[in-house]
Design a protein around this motif. Structure first.
Motif, mmCIF file in Angstrom:
data_model
loop_
_atom_site.group_PDB
_atom_site.id
_atom_site.type_symbol
_atom_site.label_atom_id
_atom_site.label_comp_id
_atom_site.label_asym_id
_atom_site.label_seq_id
_atom_site.Cartn_x
_atom_site.Cartn_y
_atom_site.Cartn_z
ATOM 1 N N GLU A 83 -39.805 29.668 -2.669
ATOM 2 C CA GLU A 83 -40.687 30.793 -2.401
ATOM 3 C C GLU A 83 -40.143 31.601 -1.235
ATOM 4 N N ASP A 84 -40.027 32.913 -1.431
ATOM 5 C CA ASP A 84 -39.568 33.823 -0.365
ATOM 6 C C ASP A 84 -38.257 33.349 0.265
ATOM 7 N N ASP A 85 -37.270 33.010 -0.564
ATOM 8 C CA ASP A 85 -35.947 32.582 -0.103
ATOM 9 C C ASP A 85 -35.969 31.311 0.746
ATOM 10 N N ILE A 86 -36.976 30.462 0.521
ATOM 11 C CA ILE A 86 -37.078 29.181 1.215
ATOM 12 C C ILE A 86 -37.353 28.091 0.190
ATOM 13 N N MET A 87 -36.585 27.003 0.268
ATOM 14 C CA MET A 87 -36.871 25.829 -0.554
ATOM 15 C C MET A 87 -37.790 24.927 0.269
ATOM 16 N N HIS A 88 -38.927 24.578 -0.312
ATOM 17 C CA HIS A 88 -39.890 23.691 0.336
ATOM 18 C C HIS A 88 -39.888 22.385 -0.448
ATOM 19 N N ILE A 89 -39.564 21.284 0.221
ATOM 20 C CA ILE A 89 -39.546 19.967 -0.392
ATOM 21 C C ILE A 89 -40.653 19.136 0.237
ATOM 22 N N THR A 90 -41.529 18.595 -0.597
ATOM 23 C CA THR A 90 -42.605 17.724 -0.137
ATOM 24 C C THR A 90 -42.342 16.319 -0.628
ATOM 25 N N LEU A 91 -42.152 15.397 0.297
ATOM 26 C CA LEU A 91 -41.905 13.998 -0.022
ATOM 27 C C LEU A 91 -43.134 13.180 0.348
ATOM 28 N N GLN A 92 -43.708 12.480 -0.617
ATOM 29 C CA GLN A 92 -44.863 11.622 -0.363
ATOM 30 C C GLN A 92 -44.367 10.271 0.158
ATOM 31 N N LYS A 93 -44.780 9.915 1.356
ATOM 32 C CA LYS A 93 -44.371 8.652 1.945
ATOM 33 C C LYS A 93 -44.909 7.489 1.109
ATOM 34 N N ARG A 94 -44.069 6.511 0.848
ATOM 35 C CA ARG A 94 -44.546 5.313 0.165
ATOM 36 C C ARG A 94 -45.447 4.510 1.093
ATOM 37 N N ASP A 95 -45.084 4.478 2.381
ATOM 38 C CA ASP A 95 -45.861 3.752 3.376
ATOM 39 C C ASP A 95 -46.624 4.761 4.223
ATOM 40 N N LYS A 96 -47.839 5.104 3.785
ATOM 41 C CA LYS A 96 -48.654 6.085 4.508
ATOM 42 C C LYS A 96 -48.904 5.625 5.929
ATOM 43 N N GLY A 97 -48.902 6.581 6.835
ATOM 44 C CA GLY A 97 -49.166 6.298 8.234
ATOM 45 C C GLY A 97 -47.922 5.943 9.028
ATOM 46 N N GLN A 98 -46.802 5.693 8.355
ATOM 47 C CA GLN A 98 -45.554 5.386 9.058
ATOM 48 C C GLN A 98 -44.967 6.676 9.624
ATOM 49 N N THR A 99 -44.593 6.648 10.889
ATOM 50 C CA THR A 99 -43.975 7.811 11.525
ATOM 51 C C THR A 99 -42.467 7.743 11.344
ATOM 52 N N TRP A 100 -41.906 8.804 10.815
ATOM 53 C CA TRP A 100 -40.455 8.898 10.645
ATOM 54 C C TRP A 100 -39.871 9.525 11.903
ATOM 55 N N SER A 101 -38.824 8.931 12.447
ATOM 56 C CA SER A 101 -38.176 9.516 13.626
ATOM 57 C C SER A 101 -37.215 10.631 13.220
ATOM 58 N N SER A 102 -36.817 10.643 11.952
ATOM 59 C CA SER A 102 -35.951 11.670 11.388
ATOM 60 C C SER A 102 -36.086 11.570 9.872
ATOM 61 N N PRO A 103 -35.998 12.673 9.148
ATOM 62 C CA PRO A 103 -36.080 12.559 7.687
ATOM 63 C C PRO A 103 -34.827 11.932 7.076
ATOM 64 N N ILE A 104 -33.684 12.101 7.742
ATOM 65 C CA ILE A 104 -32.408 11.598 7.244
ATOM 66 C C ILE A 104 -32.067 10.304 7.976
ATOM 67 N N LEU A 105 -31.817 9.253 7.241
ATOM 68 C CA LEU A 105 -31.514 7.952 7.817
ATOM 69 C C LEU A 105 -30.320 8.033 8.759
ATOM 70 N N GLY A 106 -30.509 7.557 9.998
ATOM 71 C CA GLY A 106 -29.419 7.495 10.967
ATOM 72 C C GLY A 106 -29.049 8.809 11.616
ATOM 73 N N GLN A 107 -29.832 9.856 11.403
ATOM 74 C CA GLN A 107 -29.496 11.179 11.950
ATOM 75 C C GLN A 107 -30.562 11.658 12.913
ATOM 76 N N GLY A 108 -30.368 11.394 14.172
ATOM 77 C CA GLY A 108 -31.268 11.907 15.191
ATOM 78 C C GLY A 108 -32.533 11.091 15.323
ATOM 79 N N GLN A 109 -33.187 11.301 16.413
ATOM 80 C CA GLN A 109 -34.432 10.618 16.710
ATOM 81 C C GLN A 109 -35.367 11.619 17.374
ATOM 82 N N LEU A 110 -36.632 11.550 17.026
ATOM 83 C CA LEU A 110 -37.618 12.340 17.740
ATOM 84 C C LEU A 110 -37.960 11.595 19.017
ATOM 85 N N ASP A 111 -37.850 12.264 20.124
ATOM 86 C CA ASP A 111 -38.252 11.693 21.395
ATOM 87 C C ASP A 111 -39.701 12.111 21.623
ATOM 88 N N PRO A 112 -40.662 11.175 21.589
ATOM 89 C CA PRO A 112 -42.078 11.538 21.720
ATOM 90 C C PRO A 112 -42.372 12.314 22.996
#
Length: 118
Positions: A83-112
């Motif tokens: 939509e409007d030159d943007i690809m939007h991907i929605t991934l439903q977590k298998r384990d609801k409530g789990q916080t992901w530190s990064s969407p890509i495994l091994g790539q970066g970490q969110l520092d709270p």
């Protein structure tokens, strides 16, 4: 409505100083936003969502993204749209409530702490 994890802004995923995509997460899903290149027909884009992997690209070319995910997703309720030159991907977590530190495994970490300051 799905409750967002704080903060409520998109995080940038950078590679060599350039934005690859933006993302945010809720308790139930992870959302990607990828700016699409101009002058490419929308029918040429594709997105392949697997339980632990995502691949995005333009048909006939090497994938733009081809990475394992931080954690498994439900493929039957995950989807993508253009939509409007943007690809939007929605991934439903298998384990609801789990916080992901990064969407890509091994790539970066969110520092709270840093994230709260943003």
């Amino acid at each position: 409505m799905t409750e967002k994890l704080a903060p409520e802004k998109r995080h940038k995923f950078l590679h060599n100083g350039k934005k690859v995509f933006e993302w945010y997460q809720t308790l139930e899903e992870v959302n990607f936003y990828i700016n699409l290149p101009p002058y490419v027909c929308s029918k040429q884009f594709y997105c392949k969502i697997q339980s632990k992997h995502v691949e995005v690209g333009i048909k006939g070319n090497a994938p733009y993204l081809d990475h394992d995910l931080f954690s498994p997703v439900k493929t039957d309720s995950s989807f993508w749209t253009l939509e409007d030159d943007i690809m939007h991907i929605t991934l439903q977590k298998r384990d609801k409530g789990q916080t992901w530190s990064s969407p890509i495994l091994g790539q970066g970490q969110l520092d709270p702490y840093v994230t709260d300051l943003e």
